[in-house]
Scaffold this motif. Structure first.
Motif, PDB file in Angstrom:
ATOM      1  N   GLY A 132       2.584   7.366  -8.118  1.00  0.00           N
ATOM      2  CA  GLY A 132       2.752   6.473  -6.971  1.00  0.00           C
ATOM      3  C   GLY A 132       1.846   5.255  -7.106  1.00  0.00           C
ATOM      4  N   VAL A 159       9.573   2.278  -5.267  1.00  0.00           N
ATOM      5  CA  VAL A 159      10.157   2.979  -6.408  1.00  0.00           C
ATOM      6  C   VAL A 159      11.543   2.413  -6.678  1.00  0.00           C
ATOM      7  N   ARG A 204       3.094   3.042 -10.032  1.00  0.00           N
ATOM      8  CA  ARG A 204       4.243   2.221  -9.615  1.00  0.00           C
ATOM      9  C   ARG A 204       3.793   1.029  -8.781  1.00  0.00           C
ATOM     10  N   THR A 218       1.601   7.257  -0.379  1.00  0.00           N
ATOM     11  CA  THR A 218       1.716   6.249  -1.436  1.00  0.00           C
ATOM     12  C   THR A 218       3.088   5.592  -1.407  1.00  0.00           C
ATOM     13  N   ARG A 219       4.089   6.249  -0.794  1.00  0.00           N
ATOM     14  CA  ARG A 219       5.422   5.635  -0.777  1.00  0.00           C
ATOM     15  C   ARG A 219       5.406   4.364   0.041  1.00  0.00           C
ATOM     16  N   SER A 255       2.301  13.232  -9.150  1.00  0.00           N
ATOM     17  CA  SER A 255       3.089  12.401  -8.262  1.00  0.00           C
ATOM     18  C   SER A 255       2.210  11.376  -7.551  1.00  0.00           C
ATOM     19  N   HIS A 296       7.441  10.733  -3.074  1.00  0.00           N
ATOM     20  CA  HIS A 296       8.114  10.671  -4.373  1.00  0.00           C
ATOM     21  C   HIS A 296       7.410  11.576  -5.359  1.00  0.00           C
ATOM     22  N   VAL A 314       0.457  11.899  -1.250  1.00  0.00           N
ATOM     23  CA  VAL A 314       1.638  11.504  -2.022  1.00  0.00           C
ATOM     24  C   VAL A 314       2.622  10.790  -1.109  1.00  0.00           C
ATOM     25  N   ALA A 339       3.702   2.029  -2.670  1.00  0.00           N
ATOM     26  CA  ALA A 339       4.320   1.994  -4.005  1.00  0.00           C
ATOM     27  C   ALA A 339       5.837   2.004  -3.881  1.00  0.00           C
TER      28      ALA A 339
END
Ligand SMILES: [Zn+2]
Length: 188
Positions: free
Chosen positions: A78, A188, A81, A182-183, A74, A143, A179, A186
């Motif tokens: 990330g 999504v 993406r 990273t949202r 994941s 994510h 993780v 990144a």
């Protein structure tokens, strides 16, 4: 391959060397370069000092679902993406850049990398083939890699709903936080 451009070949050699240094298996080298198997074997031996392992890659989508590796996939996805979505980097280049960033992050957390380059590459191919998707955790907002056709409404990730055998070491929690972070970079 008589008419092949020398520059194109040099480019393939450079990429093959980088991939072997990062731990790529032969299957990945054969798909991602136009070099002959013979030449790839030579490069592999020269870089690593041994022959490549034989046999097919035993990967299935289920492999990416087990608890601890899933956190690593994941994290990598990330980054991937981010490169494909925001930075306009595509294909092998995006995989290599995301993998470098994954290694940097794992190193900074003093955690052993679980994801090999060949697995990372396979993961991207599963995404390209719509066999996997990223699901947003309703608890932490990170994510996470999930099967493509699983329902994602109300999804809770393995870190927020940790199996009892997994314990809760600080390193694992740190990986989970990464993780979630990273949202922010990144989309999504
Ligand atoms: Zn979560």
């Amino acid at each position: 391959m008589k008419n092949k451009s020398v520059i194109a070949e040099a480019d393939d050699v450079r990429r093959a060397v980088e991939m072997v240094q990062l731990g790529a298996r032969m299957q990945m080298l054969e798909v991602e370069t136009r070099l002959s198997r013979e030449k790839l074997l030579k490069i592999y031996k020269e870089v690593r000092g041994v022959s490549p392992p034989k046999g097919m890659l035993p990967f299935s989508t289920d492999w990416f679902m087990t608890w601890q590796p899933n956190v690593h996939w994941s994290l990598f996805m990330g980054f991937h993406r981010f490169f494909t979505g925001r930075a306009g980097v595509q294909g092998l280049e995006a995989t290599l850049k995301a993998y470098h960033l994954y290694l940097d992050h794992i190193e900074s957390m003093v955690v052993e990398p679980v994801l090999s380059l060949t697995r990372a590459w396979t993961l991207v191919r599963f995404f390209d083939a719509d066999m996997l998707q990223l699901a947003a955790c309703t608890s932490c907002g990170g994510h996470f890699v999930a099967h493509a056709h699983d329902p994602v409404q109300g999804y809770v990730c393995g870190l927020c709903n940790m199996p009892s055998r997994a314990g809760s070491s600080r390193k694992k929690v740190a990986a989970g936080r990464a993780v979630a972070r990273t949202r922010q970079t990144a989309s999504v």
